[in-house]
Design an enzyme around this catalytic site. Structure first.
Site, short mmCIF file in Angstrom:
data_model
loop_
_atom_site.label_atom_id
_atom_site.label_comp_id
_atom_site.label_asym_id
_atom_site.label_seq_id
_atom_site.Cartn_x
_atom_site.Cartn_y
_atom_site.Cartn_z
N TYR A 142 0.76 -1.23 0.20
CA TYR A 142 -0.01 0.05 0.04
C TYR A 142 0.88 1.29 -0.09
CZ TYR A 142 -4.04 -2.96 1.08
OH TYR A 142 -5.10 -3.77 1.09
N LYS A 193 3.57 -15.30 1.70
CA LYS A 193 3.29 -15.93 0.48
C LYS A 193 4.78 -16.22 0.02
CE LYS A 193 1.22 -17.50 -3.13
NZ LYS A 193 0.26 -18.80 -2.81
N ASP A 249 -5.31 -6.95 5.69
CA ASP A 249 -6.59 -6.28 5.22
C ASP A 249 -7.59 -7.21 4.71
OD1 ASP A 249 -8.20 -4.22 4.39
OD2 ASP A 249 -7.33 -3.33 2.76
#
Ligand code: NAD
Length: 360
Positions: A142, A193, A249
């Site tokens: 972000y 990940k 989020d």
């Protein structure tokens, strides 16, 4: 008792309606406990843009830095969607998180037993859910640079966002998460990940290294796709989850559905020198002005504020007990309405929490 100052940032949409109810609860508590609570309101989001042309006016930032804690409603709405990105209401929220370096976002997903049937998932799956999602909040995709949309030589366009994490950014959020886990069931699951994204491979390495300082906490790792599945397959396996900004989020919104309604979930965004508390939901433009918004997430955010920023855990406990009590009484805003319960609006729900407090 000492004096504390709180900056209220109602924001947009249902923000002013729900913050008014939290204010009512805080005012009552202050009067009863002899605490001097100075509460002032400031501008953020679309309301700030309309008044000043800036979704995060400098004055708001200065006041946020000077107070003990900030309580925010929500920002955004269709009215401001046509605006350029840099002045959109959501920029105000991202901006204040960044400016105050609020890197640690605590998002509890705890099922109130009275609402077990309000979840879209089966009772036997969700019963007993009590998860704390610790989301990194001030870095990651972000905020990473470069970002934006470029026009290439052939006239086609290229959208870019960058996922980056430094060792120190990972260390501090990992440490926060281990500390949280230590006060709960001592189980921490780090979600990444790492099989595909190098930035989260580093994430995993650093979390493991920090974990050596917390031998009493059981650390596990999970890829985000599996975590999304496991959350709705068997949520009770989780105690504390720590993860990156974007994964957090998404997973915390998913976790919110385990508990029935987004209108029930509070959050805390903590830095080393500042803190901001807000419900996890947005400005709910579809119900603004109807007097039906659920104020409990904001009231529970105020409880988190009492606990984490104002060092008043006994008052936080009282607020949480009062919320339990109004649910026991069968009072429900429409988002958590169930057959046989009594439907109430925003103000009546706030009044009921104050009434329940006065009975305690
Ligand atoms: P939203 O959370 O505002 O609403 C999603 C759904 O949940 C809607 O049906 C809404 O009515 C319902 N809902 C939300 N809060 C509720 C409450 N307290 N009581 C009862 N029902 C409630 O998400 P959205 O519709 O995706 O976004 C609307 C606007 O809010 C957008 O402009 C978005 O950018 C903004 N937003 C802001 C924040 C924030 O301020 N932290 C977070 C998310 C979205």
């Amino acid at each position: 008792m000492s004096s504390k100052s709180i900056l209220l940032l109602p924001g947009d949409g249902i923000g002013p309606e729900i913050v008014a109810e939290a204010r009512k609860v805080l005012t009552w508590l202050a009067q009863q406990s002899g605490l001097t609570l100075v509460m002032e309101e400031g501008l953020i989001g679309g309301a700030a843009y309309d008044a000043t042309g800036n979704p995060l006016p400098e004055e708001t930032l200065q006041r946020a830095r000077a107070c003990d804690a900030v309580l925010l409603g929500a920002v955004g709405g269709p009215k401001w969607e046509p605006l350029p990105y840099e002045v959109r209401p959501e920029r105000g929220l991202l901006g204040i998180r960044k400016a105050l370096d609020l890197y640690c976002n605590l998002r509890p997903a705890k099922l109130f037993s009275q609402l077990v049937d309000a979840s879209t998932l089966k009772r036997e799956v969700v019963e007993g859910t009590d998860i704390m999602v610790v989301r990194e909040l001030s870095s990651g995709i972000y905020f990473g640079q470069p970002r934006g949309v470029q026009t290439l030589a052939d006239g086609s366009r290229l959208g870019i966002n960058t996922l980056s994490y430094s060792t120190s950014e990972i260390e501090r959020i990992a440490r926060s998460a281990f500390e949280v886990a230590r006060k709960r069931q001592k189980k921490l699951c780090s979600v990444d990940k790492a099989n595909v994204l190098e930035a989260t491979e580093l994430w995993r390495e650093v979390v493991i290294a920090v974990g050596k300082e917390y031998p009493d906490v059981a650390l596990s790792h999970m890829y985000v796709d599996n975590a999304a599945m496991q959350l709705i397959r068997n949520p009770r396996q989780f105690d504390v989850i720590v993860t990156t900004n974007m994964f957090g989020d998404i997973l915390s919104d998913e976790a919110s559905m385990l508990t029935g309604s987004i209108g029930m979930l509070p959050s805390a965004s903590l830095g080393d020198t500042a803190a901001l508390y807000e419900p996890i939901h947005g400005s709910a433009p579809d119900i603004v002005g109807l007097g039906v918004a659920n104020p409990l997430a904001t009231i529970l955010s105020a409880a988190m504020m009492l606990r984490h920023s104002l060092a008043l855990p006994e008052l936080a406990d009282r607020v949480e007990t009062a919320v339990n009590r109004v649910l026991d009484q069968g009072l429900r805003t429409p988002d958590i309405m169930q057959t046989g319960m009594q439907k109430v609006g925003t103000v009546a729900m706030g009044d009921a929490v104050v009434a329940a407090l006065s009975e305690s």
